[in-house]
Design a protein around this motif. Structure first.
Motif, mmCIF file in Angstrom:
data_model
loop_
_atom_site.group_PDB
_atom_site.id
_atom_site.type_symbol
_atom_site.label_atom_id
_atom_site.label_comp_id
_atom_site.label_asym_id
_atom_site.label_seq_id
_atom_site.Cartn_x
_atom_site.Cartn_y
_atom_site.Cartn_z
ATOM 1 N N SER A 1 0.846 -1.193 0.000
ATOM 2 C CA SER A 1 0.000 0.000 0.000
ATOM 3 C C SER A 1 0.882 1.244 0.000
ATOM 4 O O SER A 1 2.071 1.173 0.306
ATOM 5 C CB SER A 1 -0.918 0.026 1.224
ATOM 6 O OG SER A 1 -0.148 0.258 2.398
ATOM 7 N N LYS A 2 0.261 2.382 -0.282
ATOM 8 C CA LYS A 2 1.023 3.641 -0.270
ATOM 9 C C LYS A 2 1.520 3.966 1.131
ATOM 10 O O LYS A 2 2.619 4.497 1.299
ATOM 11 C CB LYS A 2 0.187 4.783 -0.845
ATOM 12 C CG LYS A 2 -1.023 5.159 0.001
ATOM 13 C CD LYS A 2 -1.824 6.271 -0.624
ATOM 14 C CE LYS A 2 -2.970 6.657 0.298
ATOM 15 N NZ LYS A 2 -3.796 7.692 -0.272
ATOM 16 N N GLN A 3 0.745 3.616 2.148
ATOM 17 C CA GLN A 3 1.152 3.871 3.521
ATOM 18 C C GLN A 3 2.376 3.033 3.892
ATOM 19 O O GLN A 3 3.317 3.530 4.520
ATOM 20 C CB GLN A 3 0.006 3.589 4.507
ATOM 21 C CG GLN A 3 -1.185 4.504 4.354
ATOM 22 C CD GLN A 3 -2.195 4.011 3.313
ATOM 23 O OE1 GLN A 3 -1.989 3.022 2.621
ATOM 24 N NE2 GLN A 3 -3.296 4.732 3.195
ATOM 25 N N GLN A 4 2.359 1.757 3.525
ATOM 26 C CA GLN A 4 3.497 0.877 3.806
ATOM 27 C C GLN A 4 4.727 1.310 3.015
ATOM 28 O O GLN A 4 5.853 1.232 3.513
ATOM 29 C CB GLN A 4 3.149 -0.571 3.504
ATOM 30 C CG GLN A 4 2.198 -1.194 4.502
ATOM 31 C CD GLN A 4 1.878 -2.635 4.167
ATOM 32 O OE1 GLN A 4 2.130 -3.111 3.058
ATOM 33 N NE2 GLN A 4 1.304 -3.349 5.132
ATOM 34 N N LEU A 5 4.518 1.774 1.801
ATOM 35 C CA LEU A 5 5.625 2.254 0.973
ATOM 36 C C LEU A 5 6.306 3.448 1.645
ATOM 37 O O LEU A 5 7.525 3.481 1.795
ATOM 38 C CB LEU A 5 5.099 2.641 -0.419
ATOM 39 C CG LEU A 5 6.117 2.890 -1.509
ATOM 40 C CD1 LEU A 5 6.856 1.610 -1.871
ATOM 41 C CD2 LEU A 5 5.430 3.448 -2.753
ATOM 42 N N ALA A 6 5.496 4.410 2.077
ATOM 43 C CA ALA A 6 6.038 5.598 2.745
ATOM 44 C C ALA A 6 6.734 5.211 4.054
ATOM 45 O O ALA A 6 7.814 5.723 4.359
ATOM 46 C CB ALA A 6 4.930 6.615 2.996
ATOM 47 N N ALA A 7 6.140 4.310 4.832
ATOM 48 C CA ALA A 7 6.729 3.901 6.115
ATOM 49 C C ALA A 7 8.063 3.188 5.904
ATOM 50 O O ALA A 7 9.036 3.443 6.631
ATOM 51 C CB ALA A 7 5.754 3.006 6.875
ATOM 52 N N ALA A 8 8.126 2.314 4.926
ATOM 53 C CA ALA A 8 9.374 1.589 4.649
ATOM 54 C C ALA A 8 10.466 2.555 4.204
ATOM 55 O O ALA A 8 11.625 2.432 4.620
ATOM 56 C CB ALA A 8 9.136 0.521 3.590
ATOM 57 N N LEU A 9 10.108 3.531 3.388
ATOM 58 C CA LEU A 9 11.090 4.518 2.945
ATOM 59 C C LEU A 9 11.520 5.428 4.084
ATOM 60 O O LEU A 9 12.695 5.771 4.210
ATOM 61 C CB LEU A 9 10.548 5.333 1.775
ATOM 62 C CG LEU A 9 10.506 4.575 0.452
ATOM 63 C CD1 LEU A 9 9.702 5.339 -0.583
ATOM 64 C CD2 LEU A 9 11.911 4.296 -0.046
ATOM 65 N N ARG A 10 10.581 5.820 4.922
ATOM 66 C CA ARG A 10 10.897 6.664 6.077
ATOM 67 C C ARG A 10 11.937 5.964 6.955
ATOM 68 O O ARG A 10 12.909 6.576 7.402
ATOM 69 C CB ARG A 10 9.634 6.980 6.882
ATOM 70 C CG ARG A 10 9.864 7.963 8.022
ATOM 71 C CD ARG A 10 8.580 8.317 8.760
ATOM 72 N NE ARG A 10 7.644 9.049 7.911
ATOM 73 C CZ ARG A 10 6.472 8.573 7.482
ATOM 74 N NH1 ARG A 10 6.078 7.361 7.824
ATOM 75 N NH2 ARG A 10 5.697 9.299 6.722
ATOM 76 N N ALA A 11 11.751 4.668 7.168
ATOM 77 C CA ALA A 11 12.695 3.905 7.998
ATOM 78 C C ALA A 11 14.071 3.840 7.348
ATOM 79 O O ALA A 11 15.094 3.956 8.028
ATOM 80 C CB ALA A 11 12.153 2.501 8.237
#
Length: 169
Positions: free
Chosen positions: A146-156
């Motif tokens: 999902s877009k949320q998981q994509l953003a969270a993985a990149l943030r990490a």
């Protein structure tokens, strides 16, 4: 018969209207005739909401404000409508999902980073993103469901002090 196109001077008017909102008339031309498109743009902090009327045809489009190709996207949208390609003028659900994913990813970027968001062939992880720096070096690459998981993985991966592939100390 040739296709309707938008002259450069009108593209510049469209670009100003996108940035500031309001109404504009965009003349689409082909050698034997011309067609006026009435374009109304309403902006909020993240999105351009666009309504287009060409004769009896009315259509709408929403574009992210941060999208680098937004003026080009609007130009193609208008030309597709004028040339009877209304189906290609409408964005698919997949294209809208990619735009939303791009917006989510853009929010986690650090200064000097560029995001490339794509669809993958993996149905379980349909979104992918590659982040590069100003020199074109890869800073991070992830896939997600999902877009949320994509953003969270990149943030990490991109948090200050964390080094990812392609980063140097």
């Amino acid at each position: 018969m040739s296709e309707f196109t938008i002259p450069l001077s009108r593209i510049m008017v469209l670009e100003r209207t996108l940035e500031h909102g309001g109404n504009a008339t965009c003349k689409l031309q082909r050698p034997e005739t011309s067609l006026d498109a009435q374009v109304y743009v309403e902006n909020d902090s993240t999105t351009h909401h666009i309504k287009v009327t060409m004769g009896p045809l009315t259509s709408s489009l929403s574009l992210p404000r941060r999208l680098a190709t937004k003026c080009q996207s609007l130009r193609y949208f208008l030309q597709d409508l004028a040339n009877g390609r209304a189906d290609s003028g409408a964005m698919s659900e997949e294209a809208l999902a990619l735009l939303e994913a791009q917006d989510s990813v853009d929010e986690v970027l650090l200064v000097g980073q560029i995001a490339y968001v794509i669809n993958t062939v993996n149905h379980a992880l349909p979104f992918g993103a590659v982040i590069t720096n100003d020199q074109g070096e890869v800073c991070a690459a992830v896939t997600a469901s999902s877009k949320q998981q994509l953003a969270a993985a990149l943030r990490a991966k991109l948090k200050p002090g964390h080094e990812g592939p392609g980063e140097r100390t």
